[in-house]
Design a protein around this motif. Sequence first.
Motif, PDB file in Angstrom:
ATOM      1  N   ARG A  23       0.836  -1.205   0.000  1.00  0.00           N
ATOM      2  CA  ARG A  23       0.000   0.000   0.000  1.00  0.00           C
ATOM      3  C   ARG A  23       0.872   1.258   0.000  1.00  0.00           C
ATOM      4  NH1 ARG A  23      -4.508   1.195   4.654  1.00  0.00           N
ATOM      5  NH2 ARG A  23      -5.755  -0.214   3.355  1.00  0.00           N
ATOM      6  N   TYR A  24       0.471   2.232  -0.828  1.00  0.00           N
ATOM      7  CA  TYR A  24       1.114   3.543  -0.880  1.00  0.00           C
ATOM      8  C   TYR A  24       0.021   4.587  -0.659  1.00  0.00           C
ATOM      9  CZ  TYR A  24       3.704   0.370  -3.983  1.00  0.00           C
ATOM     10  OH  TYR A  24       4.322  -0.726  -4.532  1.00  0.00           O
ATOM     11  N   GLU A  25       0.232   5.503   0.280  1.00  0.00           N
ATOM     12  CA  GLU A  25      -0.831   6.489   0.539  1.00  0.00           C
ATOM     13  C   GLU A  25      -0.267   7.824   1.013  1.00  0.00           C
ATOM     14  OE1 GLU A  25      -3.442   5.563   3.890  1.00  0.00           O
ATOM     15  OE2 GLU A  25      -1.958   4.140   4.618  1.00  0.00           O
ATOM     16  N   ILE A  26      -1.078   8.837   0.803  1.00  0.00           N
ATOM     17  CA  ILE A  26      -0.815  10.162   1.346  1.00  0.00           C
ATOM     18  C   ILE A  26      -1.955  10.484   2.302  1.00  0.00           C
ATOM     19  CG2 ILE A  26      -1.911  11.285  -0.657  1.00  0.00           C
ATOM     20  CD1 ILE A  26       0.060  13.622  -0.198  1.00  0.00           C
ATOM     21  N   VAL A  27      -1.608  10.949   3.505  1.00  0.00           N
ATOM     22  CA  VAL A  27      -2.592  11.169   4.563  1.00  0.00           C
ATOM     23  C   VAL A  27      -2.472  12.602   5.072  1.00  0.00           C
ATOM     24  CG1 VAL A  27      -3.426  10.420   6.819  1.00  0.00           C
ATOM     25  CG2 VAL A  27      -2.405   8.746   5.255  1.00  0.00           C
ATOM     26  N   TYR A  28      -3.614  13.265   5.211  1.00  0.00           N
ATOM     27  CA  TYR A  28      -3.667  14.611   5.772  1.00  0.00           C
ATOM     28  C   TYR A  28      -4.425  14.561   7.090  1.00  0.00           C
ATOM     29  CZ  TYR A  28      -5.136  19.449   6.483  1.00  0.00           C
ATOM     30  OH  TYR A  28      -5.377  20.689   7.038  1.00  0.00           O
ATOM     31  N   ASP A  29      -3.792  15.041   8.164  1.00  0.00           N
ATOM     32  CA  ASP A  29      -4.414  15.115   9.483  1.00  0.00           C
ATOM     33  C   ASP A  29      -4.556  16.575   9.893  1.00  0.00           C
ATOM     34  OD1 ASP A  29      -4.314  12.287   9.783  1.00  0.00           O
ATOM     35  OD2 ASP A  29      -2.250  12.416  10.488  1.00  0.00           O
ATOM     36  N   ASN A  30      -5.767  16.982  10.237  1.00  0.00           N
ATOM     37  CA  ASN A  30      -6.025  18.326  10.752  1.00  0.00           C
ATOM     38  C   ASN A  30      -6.556  18.179  12.169  1.00  0.00           C
ATOM     39  OD1 ASN A  30      -7.490  20.830  11.400  1.00  0.00           O
ATOM     40  ND2 ASN A  30      -7.012  21.410   9.308  1.00  0.00           N
ATOM     41  N   LEU A  31      -5.683  18.439  13.157  1.00  0.00           N
ATOM     42  CA  LEU A  31      -6.001  18.158  14.556  1.00  0.00           C
ATOM     43  C   LEU A  31      -5.895  19.453  15.355  1.00  0.00           C
ATOM     44  CD1 LEU A  31      -3.920  14.860  14.833  1.00  0.00           C
ATOM     45  CD2 LEU A  31      -6.222  15.174  13.933  1.00  0.00           C
ATOM     46  N   GLU A  32      -6.956  20.241  15.329  1.00  0.00           N
ATOM     47  CA  GLU A  32      -6.935  21.564  15.959  1.00  0.00           C
ATOM     48  C   GLU A  32      -7.641  21.592  17.310  1.00  0.00           C
ATOM     49  OE1 GLU A  32      -8.251  24.665  13.382  1.00  0.00           O
ATOM     50  OE2 GLU A  32      -6.432  24.583  12.154  1.00  0.00           O
ATOM     51  N   ASN A  33      -8.306  20.492  17.687  1.00  0.00           N
ATOM     52  CA  ASN A  33      -9.030  20.455  18.958  1.00  0.00           C
ATOM     53  C   ASN A  33      -8.123  19.907  20.056  1.00  0.00           C
ATOM     54  OD1 ASN A  33     -11.446  21.190  17.518  1.00  0.00           O
ATOM     55  ND2 ASN A  33     -11.605  19.060  16.878  1.00  0.00           N
ATOM     56  N   VAL A  34      -7.855  20.710  21.068  1.00  0.00           N
ATOM     57  CA  VAL A  34      -6.967  20.294  22.146  1.00  0.00           C
ATOM     58  C   VAL A  34      -7.766  19.537  23.210  1.00  0.00           C
ATOM     59  CG1 VAL A  34      -5.297  21.037  23.879  1.00  0.00           C
ATOM     60  CG2 VAL A  34      -5.474  22.274  21.713  1.00  0.00           C
ATOM     61  N   SER A  35      -7.431  18.265  23.424  1.00  0.00           N
ATOM     62  CA  SER A  35      -8.063  17.461  24.464  1.00  0.00           C
ATOM     63  C   SER A  35      -7.313  17.563  25.780  1.00  0.00           C
ATOM     64  CB  SER A  35      -8.137  15.993  24.033  1.00  0.00           C
ATOM     65  OG  SER A  35      -8.888  15.855  22.858  1.00  0.00           O
ATOM     66  N   THR A  36      -5.991  17.566  25.678  1.00  0.00           N
ATOM     67  CA  THR A  36      -5.129  17.742  26.844  1.00  0.00           C
ATOM     68  C   THR A  36      -4.167  18.880  26.539  1.00  0.00           C
ATOM     69  OG1 THR A  36      -5.242  15.393  27.395  1.00  0.00           O
ATOM     70  CG2 THR A  36      -3.444  16.665  28.378  1.00  0.00           C
ATOM     71  N   ASN A  37      -4.308  19.969  27.260  1.00  0.00           N
ATOM     72  CA  ASN A  37      -3.473  21.139  26.997  1.00  0.00           C
ATOM     73  C   ASN A  37      -2.077  20.973  27.583  1.00  0.00           C
ATOM     74  OD1 ASN A  37      -6.356  22.182  26.992  1.00  0.00           O
ATOM     75  ND2 ASN A  37      -5.256  23.965  26.199  1.00  0.00           N
ATOM     76  N   PRO A  38      -1.038  21.192  26.765  1.00  0.00           N
ATOM     77  CA  PRO A  38       0.273  21.388  27.373  1.00  0.00           C
ATOM     78  C   PRO A  38       0.196  22.632  28.268  1.00  0.00           C
ATOM     79  CG  PRO A  38       0.443  21.134  24.986  1.00  0.00           C
ATOM     80  CD  PRO A  38      -1.010  21.323  25.311  1.00  0.00           C
ATOM     81  N   ASP A  39       0.913  22.658  29.363  1.00  0.00           N
ATOM     82  CA  ASP A  39       0.854  23.803  30.277  1.00  0.00           C
ATOM     83  C   ASP A  39       1.129  25.099  29.517  1.00  0.00           C
ATOM     84  OD1 ASP A  39       0.329  22.114  32.334  1.00  0.00           O
ATOM     85  OD2 ASP A  39       2.380  22.076  33.116  1.00  0.00           O
ATOM     86  N   GLY A  40       0.186  26.036  29.627  1.00  0.00           N
ATOM     87  CA  GLY A  40       0.400  27.355  29.043  1.00  0.00           C
ATOM     88  C   GLY A  40       0.106  27.471  27.571  1.00  0.00           C
TER      89      GLY A  40
END
Length: 202
Positions: free
Chosen positions: A168-185
């Motif tokens: 299998r050969y593929e190109i994948v786009y991930d758009n992950l803008e919702n923060v579930s666990t915030n890094p401090d600050g």
Amino acid sequence: MKKFSKKSVILAAILTCGGQVALADGPYYGGGVAIYSSKSEPAPGAGIDSEDVYAAIGGTIGYRWDQPTVFFGVEADADIAFGSDFEYSGTACSDAASAPYYCEHNATLRLRGVVGAPVGSFEGFASLGVAAMQGQGADSPTSTSRGVNTGYTVGLGLQNDFNAGKLRYEIVYDNLENVSTNPDGGDPTFESVSLKVSYLFN
């Protein structure tokens, strides 16, 4: 020797092909490697991008249903990244972070649906689903903390029979803008394009 009619030969070929297609139904699994090009902002629309290009190894497990002209599938796909060190304006995050964006990408998990059809000697397919990533976000210029983002994933690819499975050969786009666990600050975004090659058994 018994002679077979042309109709009998054609019917036998159709039944054989049909049996081969039916055998493709069922679970599949495999692994692969990927190259990621990713970027992160300290917050949506901040206009400050940290970015990096790095490698990952991954695994896939799924289930496939074949139809006469198309196939469908559902799968879980996970990548473990290594060697990521995001940078902004030529400065690596490991040296000093300029804002609370992601400094490292550790892993991504995708749950997706797949639909495909024959394309010449290949099968072409598209995928759509949800995804989550874990990484390390800057909480000061010289320290990081764990963060988790979620969002959607889409992909396009080709696969073909190879030995006992499929390549299998593929190109994948991930758009992950919702923060579930915030890094401090921080409230960082994460976006990536990955090129992935996998070998699947079924």
